[in-house]
Design an enzyme around this catalytic site. Structure first.
Site, PDB file in Angstrom:
ATOM      1  N   CYS A  99      39.869  39.014  37.795  1.00 19.26           N
ATOM      2  CA  CYS A  99      40.332  37.622  37.808  1.00 19.26           C
ATOM      3  C   CYS A  99      39.404  36.752  36.961  1.00 19.26           C
ATOM      4  O   CYS A  99      39.858  35.845  36.257  1.00 19.26           O
ATOM      5  CB  CYS A  99      40.431  37.096  39.231  1.00 19.26           C
ATOM      6  SG  CYS A  99      41.821  37.782  40.175  1.00 19.26           S
ATOM      7  N   ASN A 123      44.251  54.074  40.115  1.00 19.22           N
ATOM      8  CA  ASN A 123      43.618  54.551  41.350  1.00 19.22           C
ATOM      9  C   ASN A 123      43.889  53.560  42.474  1.00 19.22           C
ATOM     10  O   ASN A 123      44.040  52.363  42.224  1.00 19.22           O
ATOM     11  CB  ASN A 123      42.106  54.694  41.137  1.00 19.22           C
ATOM     12  CG  ASN A 123      41.779  55.627  39.993  1.00 19.22           C
ATOM     13  OD1 ASN A 123      42.390  56.676  39.840  1.00 19.22           O
ATOM     14  ND2 ASN A 123      40.831  55.233  39.167  1.00 19.22           N
ATOM     15  N   HIS A 127      45.165  47.852  38.495  1.00 22.23           N
ATOM     16  CA  HIS A 127      44.957  48.021  37.060  1.00 22.23           C
ATOM     17  C   HIS A 127      45.331  49.431  36.639  1.00 22.23           C
ATOM     18  O   HIS A 127      45.374  50.352  37.455  1.00 22.23           O
ATOM     19  CB  HIS A 127      43.514  47.698  36.657  1.00 22.23           C
ATOM     20  CG  HIS A 127      42.470  48.513  37.339  1.00 22.23           C
ATOM     21  ND1 HIS A 127      42.082  48.305  38.643  1.00 22.23           N
ATOM     22  CD2 HIS A 127      41.705  49.538  36.887  1.00 22.23           C
ATOM     23  CE1 HIS A 127      41.126  49.151  38.978  1.00 22.23           C
ATOM     24  NE2 HIS A 127      40.885  49.927  37.927  1.00 22.23           N
ATOM     25  N   HIS A 142      44.569  52.354  33.609  1.00 20.11           N
ATOM     26  CA  HIS A 142      43.759  52.841  32.499  1.00 20.11           C
ATOM     27  C   HIS A 142      44.703  53.540  31.522  1.00 20.11           C
ATOM     28  O   HIS A 142      45.480  54.403  31.931  1.00 20.11           O
ATOM     29  CB  HIS A 142      42.726  53.868  32.981  1.00 20.11           C
ATOM     30  CG  HIS A 142      41.736  53.325  33.946  1.00 20.11           C
ATOM     31  ND1 HIS A 142      40.485  52.896  33.548  1.00 20.11           N
ATOM     32  CD2 HIS A 142      41.792  53.144  35.290  1.00 20.11           C
ATOM     33  CE1 HIS A 142      39.825  52.478  34.611  1.00 20.11           C
ATOM     34  NE2 HIS A 142      40.597  52.618  35.681  1.00 20.11           N
ATOM     35  N   HIS A 201      46.736  38.267  41.027  1.00 15.77           N
ATOM     36  CA  HIS A 201      45.836  39.141  41.772  1.00 15.77           C
ATOM     37  C   HIS A 201      46.619  39.930  42.820  1.00 15.77           C
ATOM     38  O   HIS A 201      47.279  39.359  43.681  1.00 15.77           O
ATOM     39  CB  HIS A 201      44.720  38.347  42.467  1.00 15.77           C
ATOM     40  CG  HIS A 201      43.797  39.248  43.217  1.00 15.77           C
ATOM     41  ND1 HIS A 201      42.753  39.893  42.616  1.00 15.77           N
ATOM     42  CD2 HIS A 201      43.805  39.669  44.500  1.00 15.77           C
ATOM     43  CE1 HIS A 201      42.145  40.657  43.502  1.00 15.77           C
ATOM     44  NE2 HIS A 201      42.766  40.534  44.656  1.00 15.77           N
ATOM     45  N   GLY A 250      39.327  56.354  44.093  1.00 20.26           N
ATOM     46  CA  GLY A 250      38.514  56.064  42.917  1.00 20.26           C
ATOM     47  C   GLY A 250      38.638  54.646  42.389  1.00 20.26           C
ATOM     48  O   GLY A 250      38.108  54.334  41.325  1.00 20.26           O
ATOM     49  N   THR A 310      37.551  51.119  41.807  1.00 19.02           N
ATOM     50  CA  THR A 310      36.256  50.436  41.904  1.00 19.02           C
ATOM     51  C   THR A 310      36.373  48.923  41.789  1.00 19.02           C
ATOM     52  O   THR A 310      35.441  48.209  42.144  1.00 19.02           O
ATOM     53  CB  THR A 310      35.278  50.945  40.825  1.00 19.02           C
ATOM     54  OG1 THR A 310      35.861  50.743  39.542  1.00 19.02           O
ATOM     55  CG2 THR A 310      34.965  52.424  41.034  1.00 19.02           C
TER      56      THR A 310
END
Length: 114
Positions: A7, A87, A100, A102, A46, A93, A95
């Protein structure tokens, strides 16, 4: 969410190397890349984890995958191939507590199932 790293990136409080941005999503280069191309794609809204998605989030999640298609073409990895990873929660996983994705590519990725 005030303390969310992503954010803060969306608000411009933390710098990032943007790859793409529109009114719904932000894509930026990962600061610790695990492949020659490693981009993070996040919704600007969010959402803490995949478990927190609702029917109201279907449009933005679908939009994310359309954006991934667009950026992989622009980054030159669409034809050779790429991986999209998301994840969920600590044991999965995750974090950063913000949904989000990847996007990894630019080399032959090993198949790994942990």
């Amino acid at each position: 969410m005030e303390e969310c790293l992503f954010c803060k990136i969306i608000k411009g409080e933390i710098p990032s190397t943007k790859v793409y941005e529109d009114d719904k999503v932000l894509c930026f280069k990962d600061i610790n890349p695990e492949a020659p191309v490693h981009v993070i794609v996040i919704p600007k809204k969010h959402i803490s984890s995949l478990n927190d998605l609702t029917v109201n989030d279907e449009e933005v999640i679908g939009h994310i995958y359309t954006v991934i298609r667009k950026i992989t073409k622009e980054l030159g990895i669409a034809d050779s191939g790429y991986r999209v990873v998301s994840n969920c929660n600590e044991d999965g996983g995750q974090t950063v507590p913000h949904v989000h994705f990847h996007v990894l590519g630019g080399k032959k990725l090993r198949i790994s199932v942990v």
